[in-house]
Design a protein around this motif. Sequence first.
Motif, PDB file in Angstrom:
ATOM      1  N   ALA A   1      15.995 -29.014 -56.054  1.00  0.00           N
ATOM      2  CA  ALA A   1      16.671 -28.369 -55.239  1.00  0.00           C
ATOM      3  C   ALA A   1      15.681 -27.704 -54.028  1.00  0.00           C
ATOM      4  N   PHE A   2      14.557 -27.003 -54.404  1.00  0.00           N
ATOM      5  CA  PHE A   2      13.844 -26.492 -53.548  1.00  0.00           C
ATOM      6  C   PHE A   2      13.195 -27.796 -52.585  1.00  0.00           C
ATOM      7  N   CYS A   3      12.671 -28.780 -53.178  1.00  0.00           N
ATOM      8  CA  CYS A   3      12.354 -30.128 -52.336  1.00  0.00           C
ATOM      9  C   CYS A   3      13.204 -30.558 -51.289  1.00  0.00           C
ATOM     10  N   ALA A   4      14.678 -30.545 -51.926  1.00  0.00           N
ATOM     11  CA  ALA A   4      15.705 -31.123 -50.991  1.00  0.00           C
ATOM     12  C   ALA A   4      16.076 -30.057 -49.727  1.00  0.00           C
ATOM     13  N   ALA A   5      16.014 -28.809 -50.238  1.00  0.00           N
ATOM     14  CA  ALA A   5      16.304 -27.870 -49.236  1.00  0.00           C
ATOM     15  C   ALA A   5      15.402 -27.477 -48.257  1.00  0.00           C
ATOM     16  N   THR A   6      14.009 -27.928 -48.424  1.00  0.00           N
ATOM     17  CA  THR A   6      12.858 -27.690 -47.544  1.00  0.00           C
ATOM     18  C   THR A   6      12.523 -28.969 -47.193  1.00  0.00           C
ATOM     19  N   GLY A   7      12.849 -30.040 -47.496  1.00  0.00           N
ATOM     20  CA  GLY A   7      12.325 -31.269 -47.064  1.00  0.00           C
ATOM     21  C   GLY A   7      10.941 -31.625 -47.483  1.00  0.00           C
ATOM     22  N   ARG A   8      10.613 -31.001 -48.425  1.00  0.00           N
ATOM     23  CA  ARG A   8       9.117 -31.421 -49.099  1.00  0.00           C
ATOM     24  C   ARG A   8       9.383 -32.349 -50.169  1.00  0.00           C
ATOM     25  N   PRO A   9       8.585 -33.448 -50.077  1.00  0.00           N
ATOM     26  CA  PRO A   9       8.387 -34.363 -51.172  1.00  0.00           C
ATOM     27  C   PRO A   9       8.445 -33.906 -52.463  1.00  0.00           C
ATOM     28  N   PRO A  10       8.902 -34.174 -53.604  1.00  0.00           N
ATOM     29  CA  PRO A  10       8.371 -33.866 -55.006  1.00  0.00           C
ATOM     30  C   PRO A  10       7.089 -33.684 -55.295  1.00  0.00           C
ATOM     31  N   PRO A  11       6.570 -33.244 -56.137  1.00  0.00           N
ATOM     32  CA  PRO A  11       4.997 -33.349 -56.255  1.00  0.00           C
ATOM     33  C   PRO A  11       5.005 -34.371 -57.009  1.00  0.00           C
ATOM     34  N   ALA A  12       3.873 -35.304 -56.953  1.00  0.00           N
ATOM     35  CA  ALA A  12       3.303 -36.692 -57.411  1.00  0.00           C
ATOM     36  C   ALA A  12       3.887 -36.542 -58.843  1.00  0.00           C
ATOM     37  N   ALA A  13       3.316 -35.691 -59.976  1.00  0.00           N
ATOM     38  CA  ALA A  13       3.812 -35.703 -61.242  1.00  0.00           C
ATOM     39  C   ALA A  13       5.296 -35.819 -61.578  1.00  0.00           C
ATOM     40  N   GLU A  14       6.065 -35.353 -60.432  1.00  0.00           N
ATOM     41  CA  GLU A  14       7.522 -35.274 -60.673  1.00  0.00           C
ATOM     42  C   GLU A  14       8.140 -36.755 -60.483  1.00  0.00           C
TER      43      GLU A  14
ATOM     44  N   ALA B   1       9.547 -27.786 -65.215  1.00  0.00           N
ATOM     45  CA  ALA B   1       8.632 -28.490 -64.276  1.00  0.00           C
ATOM     46  C   ALA B   1       7.364 -28.415 -64.893  1.00  0.00           C
ATOM     47  N   THR B   2       6.378 -29.743 -64.658  1.00  0.00           N
ATOM     48  CA  THR B   2       5.139 -29.465 -64.947  1.00  0.00           C
ATOM     49  C   THR B   2       4.215 -30.062 -63.746  1.00  0.00           C
ATOM     50  N   HIS B   3       2.759 -29.759 -64.010  1.00  0.00           N
ATOM     51  CA  HIS B   3       1.798 -30.275 -63.034  1.00  0.00           C
ATOM     52  C   HIS B   3       2.180 -29.976 -61.633  1.00  0.00           C
ATOM     53  N   VAL B   4       2.787 -28.842 -61.371  1.00  0.00           N
ATOM     54  CA  VAL B   4       3.154 -28.692 -59.913  1.00  0.00           C
ATOM     55  C   VAL B   4       1.892 -27.904 -59.131  1.00  0.00           C
ATOM     56  N   PRO B   5       1.482 -28.408 -57.986  1.00  0.00           N
ATOM     57  CA  PRO B   5       0.300 -27.944 -57.529  1.00  0.00           C
ATOM     58  C   PRO B   5       0.463 -26.458 -56.970  1.00  0.00           C
TER      59      PRO B   5
ATOM     60  N   ALA C   1      -0.176 -24.709 -54.229  1.00  0.00           N
ATOM     61  CA  ALA C   1       0.503 -24.523 -53.018  1.00  0.00           C
ATOM     62  C   ALA C   1       1.880 -24.834 -53.097  1.00  0.00           C
ATOM     63  N   GLU C   2       2.559 -25.702 -53.807  1.00  0.00           N
ATOM     64  CA  GLU C   2       3.971 -25.904 -54.107  1.00  0.00           C
ATOM     65  C   GLU C   2       4.488 -24.692 -54.997  1.00  0.00           C
ATOM     66  N   ALA C   3       3.613 -24.202 -55.730  1.00  0.00           N
ATOM     67  CA  ALA C   3       4.191 -23.268 -56.328  1.00  0.00           C
ATOM     68  C   ALA C   3       4.298 -21.814 -55.813  1.00  0.00           C
ATOM     69  N   VAL C   4       3.641 -21.661 -54.776  1.00  0.00           N
ATOM     70  CA  VAL C   4       3.679 -20.637 -54.117  1.00  0.00           C
ATOM     71  C   VAL C   4       4.688 -20.611 -52.894  1.00  0.00           C
ATOM     72  N   ALA C   5       4.893 -21.771 -52.550  1.00  0.00           N
ATOM     73  CA  ALA C   5       5.968 -21.891 -51.774  1.00  0.00           C
ATOM     74  C   ALA C   5       7.596 -21.819 -52.514  1.00  0.00           C
ATOM     75  N   PHE C   6       7.588 -22.386 -53.597  1.00  0.00           N
ATOM     76  CA  PHE C   6       8.487 -22.251 -54.364  1.00  0.00           C
ATOM     77  C   PHE C   6       9.099 -20.835 -54.633  1.00  0.00           C
TER      78      PHE C   6
END
Length: 87
Positions: free
Chosen positions: A42-55, A72-76, A78-83
Amino acid sequence: PDEAPPSPPDGALEVDTPARTVRFARGFWLGRAEVTHGQLAAFCAATGRPPPAAEVAVTPARTHTRSELEPATHVPYAEAVAFAAWC
């Protein structure tokens, strides 16, 4: 500062306890529950970010379909901070 207990609680194995005392110089935030695949999607869809590669990676070791309710696992970092900021 807070400290981790140096000795095992009653009923715990020695291997399950910290090897040393840890001191936290400053506080940190911790969520009540893990971030799920569904929340991350939902975060990726709302912000236009691609999902982390591990996802999106598919490996032969994966034996089941990933549930939106699983953590969710292996979230970088920077992505965790943005989330966290998005929540």
